[in-house]
Design a protein around this motif. Structure first.
Motif, PDB file in Angstrom:
ATOM      1  N   GLU A   1      -6.730  43.968 -10.372  1.00 13.51           N
ATOM      2  CA  GLU A   1      -6.236  42.572 -10.523  1.00 13.51           C
ATOM      3  C   GLU A   1      -6.756  41.712  -9.393  1.00 13.51           C
ATOM      4  O   GLU A   1      -7.102  40.541  -9.581  1.00 13.51           O
TER       5      GLU A   1
ATOM      6  N   SER B   1       5.975  33.399 -10.492  1.00 14.48           N
ATOM      7  CA  SER B   1       4.704  33.429  -9.748  1.00 14.48           C
ATOM      8  C   SER B   1       4.864  34.200  -8.446  1.00 14.48           C
ATOM      9  O   SER B   1       3.889  34.615  -7.837  1.00 14.48           O
TER      10      SER B   1
ATOM     11  N   SER C   1       5.429  40.664  -7.857  1.00 13.73           N
ATOM     12  CA  SER C   1       4.297  41.639  -7.810  1.00 13.73           C
ATOM     13  C   SER C   1       4.760  42.910  -8.515  1.00 13.73           C
ATOM     14  O   SER C   1       5.247  43.878  -7.900  1.00 13.73           O
TER      15      SER C   1
ATOM     16  N   CYS D   1      -0.632  42.737 -18.300  1.00 13.78           N
ATOM     17  CA  CYS D   1      -1.132  42.595 -19.673  1.00 13.78           C
ATOM     18  C   CYS D   1      -2.648  42.658 -19.758  1.00 13.78           C
ATOM     19  O   CYS D   1      -3.221  42.508 -20.835  1.00 13.78           O
TER      20      CYS D   1
ATOM     21  N   GLU E   1      -7.877  40.303 -13.591  1.00 13.25           N
ATOM     22  CA  GLU E   1      -7.127  40.696 -14.779  1.00 13.25           C
ATOM     23  C   GLU E   1      -5.698  41.027 -14.378  1.00 13.25           C
ATOM     24  O   GLU E   1      -5.473  41.746 -13.416  1.00 13.25           O
ATOM     25  N   CYS E   2      -4.740  40.568 -15.152  1.00 12.24           N
ATOM     26  CA  CYS E   2      -3.320  40.784 -14.865  1.00 12.24           C
ATOM     27  C   CYS E   2      -3.023  42.265 -14.923  1.00 12.24           C
ATOM     28  O   CYS E   2      -3.420  42.946 -15.871  1.00 12.24           O
TER      29      CYS E   2
ATOM     30  N   THR F   1      -4.805  40.555 -19.080  1.00 11.75           N
ATOM     31  CA  THR F   1      -5.411  39.299 -19.526  1.00 11.75           C
ATOM     32  C   THR F   1      -6.032  38.606 -18.338  1.00 11.75           C
ATOM     33  O   THR F   1      -5.462  38.592 -17.240  1.00 11.75           O
TER      34      THR F   1
ATOM     35  N   VAL G   1      -6.777  35.930 -15.859  1.00 12.64           N
ATOM     36  CA  VAL G   1      -6.035  34.770 -15.351  1.00 12.64           C
ATOM     37  C   VAL G   1      -7.017  33.673 -15.032  1.00 12.64           C
ATOM     38  O   VAL G   1      -7.924  33.876 -14.219  1.00 12.64           O
TER      39      VAL G   1
ATOM     40  N   GLN H   1      -3.826  47.942  -9.974  1.00 12.83           N
ATOM     41  CA  GLN H   1      -3.396  46.850  -9.112  1.00 12.83           C
ATOM     42  C   GLN H   1      -4.569  46.309  -8.310  1.00 12.83           C
ATOM     43  O   GLN H   1      -4.668  45.092  -8.095  1.00 12.83           O
TER      44      GLN H   1
END
Length: 642
Positions: free
Chosen positions: A372, A350, A353, A381, A377-378, A383, A385, A369
Motif C-alpha cells: 500500500e 482517514s 490503519s 480492498c 493500493e488499499c 483498490t 487510491v 501493508q
C-alpha cells in the motif's frame, strides 16, 4: 310722608301699586310694623291618673295639682325616677297636643288627663282618655263661671295636635311662622308654617336641645322664634316674603329646567323644521334621497366585492409561496446535516490503519501493508487510491449555511406579507358583509323608509312643542311675581334690621344683668344677634353660645327668656307668654353651689317678672331652703309624686 311697604316695593320694581298689592295678597304676605303685645299663658290645673304595672303587679295612681299662677312652682323629690319629669311631660302633652319627651311606659300607664290653662283672656280645659297610648277627648273653651263656650272633640293624635294649634295660636295672638323647605323627591320647594308646637320649644329648658331658644338646632327656627318673641317689627312680614320668594324661585327654576330638557331650539325653529319636513315629503325629495343612498351603497358593495376577491387570490398565492419556501428551507437544512455527517466520517476513517479484514478479522500479511505504501493500493480492498480526490467539506458547509440564511430571510418576509394580506382580507370581508346587510335592508324597505324617518322626526317635534306650550300655559306669572317678592323680601329685611338694632342692644344688656345674677359674674357684655346666637365677653375674651359649658348655656337660655319678659313689661315689646319650665338643672353639669345660686336668683327674679316658672330637681330640703312650702310639690325619702 313716608311710603308704605307696598309703595316702596312698587318703586323698586317699577310696577303698579295694584299689581304689588295683588301679589302680596296672593302669597299671604301681610305688613306687620307693630306686632301685638304678649299675652300670658298659665297652667291652672294638672291632673292625671292610671295604673302602673311593676313586675306584673298593678298599682293605681292619681296626680292632682293646682300650681301658683305667678312666680316659681317647684317639683322636688329625694329619689330619682320619682315622677318629676314625667309630670311636666304630661303637662306639655296637654299643652302641645302631642308628647315631647314622655316615655312610652308612662304613656301606657296613663289613662286619664285633665289640664286647664289660662291663655290671654281664654280659659282652656283639656280632658282626654288614653287607650294604647292614643288620646281621645275634648278641648273646651269655658267662661269664668265654668260654662262651655265651645268644645272641640278629638279622637286621634293628629286631630288633637291640630285643634291645640288653632286654639293656642288664636288665644295668644301668635301667627304661624312662615318658612319653606326643599322636597328632594319632588324636586321642588314648598311653603309651610311652624305652628304651636314650635313655639312651645321656647317654654321648656332641658338637656335635649342646645339652641338658645326653642328645641330645634340645625335650622333657622331658633332665629325665627327669637325675632317673634322679641317683638321685632316687620319680622313676620320678612318670614312670609322670604318663604314665598323661595317657593316661587323653585317654581321658576323648575320650569326653566324642564324647558331646557327639550334642547336649545326655539318654538319658531321647531315649527320651521316641521314645515320643512312636510315640504320634503310632499315634493318627493325624500324618495330621491333614498334612491341616491341605495345607489351609493350598491357601488360601495361592488367595490368591496372586487377588493375581497383580489385579496383572496393574492393571499392564496402568497401562502403558497410561504409553503414552498418552508419546504425548500427544510431540504437545505437536511443537506447541511448530511454534509456534516460525511465530513465527520471521512475525518475519522482517514486516520485508521487496518491490520486485518474488517469482515473475518484475518490478519493481513506484512507484504500487503508494504505494498500500500509503494504502489498506492488499499491494504483492505486492493483498490488504487487516486491522488487529489479529497473533498472540501468546510466549503460545502459554508455554502449550505449561506443558502439557508437567505431562505430564512425570504420566508420571514413572505410570512409578514401573508399576515398583512390575511388581516386586510378579514377586515374587507367583514365590511363587505355589513354593506351587504345595509344593501339588503335598503332594498327591502325601499324609499318609504326615508319618509318614515322624516315623519317620526316631525311627530317628535310636535310632541315637544305640545309639552312646551303646556308649560308656558301653566305659567301663572311666577317670573313676574318673583321680581316683586324679591323686593318685598329686601324691603322687609331692611325694616327688620333698622328696628332690630335698638331691641337687640337693649335685650343684650338685660341678658348680661340676668346671667350675672344667675352666677356668671365675670360676664362683661352680651351681644344678642338676630340669628339667635350670642357673644359673651368675659375675662378679656369672647365666647359664643356653643363654646359655653352646658351649665352656662342653661343659664344664658333662662336669662334670654326672662329678658324677653322684662322687655315686654318695661318697653311694651316682646311676645313670650311667660310660662317657663326648667327640668333638672343639675343634669347640665352644674355643681351644687351653682344650682343653689341659680335657685336663689330665680326666686328673686320671680318676684319682679310676670311669669309662671316650673323648676324640677332633686332635694326636697333644698327646695324648702329657697321657696315657700305652698310653692313646692315634694316627695321625700323613697316616696314618689304619683
Amino acid at each position: 310722608m313716608s311710603d308704605t311697604y307696598a309703595e316702596k316695593i312698587a318703586m323698586r320694581v317699577g310696577r303698579e301699586l295694584d299689581d304689588v298689592l295683588a301679589v302680596l295678597a296672593r302669597h299671604n304676605i301681610v305688613d306687620s310694623p307693630t306686632p301685638p303685645i304678649s299675652r300670658s299663658l298659665r297652667l291652672k290645673k294638672l291632673a292625671f291618673s292610671g295604673v302602673k304595672l311593676i313586675h306584673g303587679e298593678a298599682h293605681p295612681f292619681s296626680f292632682d295639682w293646682t300650681p301658683q299662677s305667678k312666680g316659681v312652682n317647684v317639683i322636688a323629690t329625694d329619689a330619682n325616677l320619682a315622677g318629676k319629669s314625667s309630670a311636666l311631660q304630661v303637662m306639655l302633652w296637654a299643652l302641645r297636643g302631642e308628647p315631647k319627651s314622655l316615655t312610652t311606659t308612662v304613656r301606657d300607664w296613663t289613662q286619664h288627663v285633665h289640664a286647664e290653662f289660662q291663655a290671654g283672656d281664654r280659659h282652656i280645659r283639656v280632658k282626654f282618655d288614653v287607650a294604647d297610648g292614643k288620646p281621645d277627648g275634648n278641648i273646651d273653651l269655658i267662661n269664668r263661671d265654668g260654662s262651655k263656650i265651645h268644645s272641640l272633640p278629638f279622637t286621634t293624635p293628629e286631630s288633637f295636635k291640630a285643634h291645640m294649634n288653632s286654639v293656642m295660636l288664636d288665644a295668644l295672638d301668635l301667627e304661624p311662622i312662615a318658612t319653606s323647605r326643599e322636597v328632594a323627591s319632588r324636586e321642588t320647594t314648598v311653603m309651610y308654617a311652624d305652628g304651636w308646637t314650635s313655639y312651645t320649644g321656647a317654654l321648656l329648658f332641658d338637656s335635649d336641645s342646645n339652641a338658645l331658644i326653642g328645641d330645634a338646632t340645625g335650622t333657622d327656627l331658633a332665629q325665627r322664634l327669637l325675632q317673634v318673641f322679641l317683638g321685632i317689627p316687620w319680622a313676620t312680614t320678612l318670614f312670609q316674603a322670604r318663604a314665598a320668594k323661595r317657593v316661587t324661585e323653585a317654581l321658576v327654576s323648575a320650569r326653566k329646567r324642564k324647558l331646557s330638557q327639550f334642547g336649545n331650539q326655539s318654538i319658531a325653529q321647531m315649527e320651521a323644521r316641521i314645515s320643512e319636513i312636510e315640504n320634503l315629503i310632499s315634493s318627493g325629495v325624500a324618495r330621491e334621497a333614498a334612491l341616491g343612498e341605495l345607489q351609493t351603497v350598491r357601488e360601495r358593495f361592488s367595490a368591496l366585492e372586487t377588493r375581497v376577491t383580489t385579496l383572496k387570490a393574492t393571499t392564496t398565492a402568497v401562502n403558497a409561496e410561504v409553503a414552498a419556501g418552508a419546504a425548500e428551507l427544510l431540504a437545505k437544512k437536511r443537506e447541511l446535516l448530511e454534509l456534516e455527517e460525511e465530513a465527520a466520517a471521512s475525518h475519522f476513517l482517514s486516520r485508521l490503519s487496518p491490520t486485518c479484514c474488517p469482515r473475518c478479522t484475518r490478519a493481513f500479511s506484512s507484504s500487503r501493508q508494504k505494498n500500500e505504501l509503494t504502489t498506492g493500493e488499499c491494504a483492505v480492498c486492493l483498490t488504487k487510491v487516486e491522488d487529489g480526490a479529497e473533498v472540501d467539506h468546510e466549503a460545502l458547509k459554508a455554502a449550505a449555511q449561506k443558502a439557508i440564511a437567505k431562505l430564512e430571510r425570504e420566508l420571514k418576509t413572505a410570512r409578514l406579507k401573508a399576515d398583512e394580506l390575511t388581516e386586510e382580507f378579514e377586515k374587507s370581508r367583514t365590511l363587505l358583509e355589513a354593506t351587504a346587510d345595509e344593501l339588503a335592508e335598503l332594498s327591502a324597505s325601499g324609499t318609504a323608509q326615508e319618509e318614515q324617518k322624516l315623519r317620526l322626526e316631525a311627530a317628535r317635534l310636535e310632541g315637544t312643542l305640545e309639552a312646551i306650550r303646556k308649560l308656558v300655559d301653566a305659567d301663572s306669572g311666577e317670573e313676574g311675581d318673583l321680581a316683586i317678592l324679591t323686593q318685598a323680601t329686601e324691603v322687609a329685611k331692611a325694616e327688620v334690621e333698622l328696628a332690630a338694632t335698638e331691641i337687640l342692644a337693649r335685650s343684650g344688656d338685660l341678658i348680661r344683668q340676668l346671667v350675672v345674677r344667675l352666677g356668671m359674674r365675670d360676664v362683661e357684655r352680651v351681644v344678642l344677634k338676630r340669628n339667635a346666637s350670642v357673644e359673651l365677653h368675659k375675662g378679656g375674651s369672647q365666647s359664643s353660645f356653643g363654646g359655653l359649658s352646658p351649665g352656662e348655656r342653661l343659664r344664658v337660655r333662662i336669662a334670654t327668656v326672662i329678658a324677653l319678659l322684662q322687655a315686654s313689661q318695661q318697653f311694651g315689646a316682646g311676645r313670650h307668654p311667660g310660662l317657663l319650665v326648667v327640668d333638672s338643672p343639675a343634669k347640665e353639669e352644674m355643681a351644687d353651689a351653682n344650682v343653689e345660686e341659680m335657685l336663689t336668683a330665680l326666686s328673686e327674679l320671680a318676684a319682679t317678672v310676670d311669669l309662671q316658672l316650673f323648676v324640677a330637681f332633686r332635694g326636697a330640703a333644698r327646695a324648702l331652703q329657697h321657696f315657700d312650702e305652698d310653692r313646692c310639690l315634694l316627695a321625700t325619702g323613697a316616696d314618689t309624686l304619683w
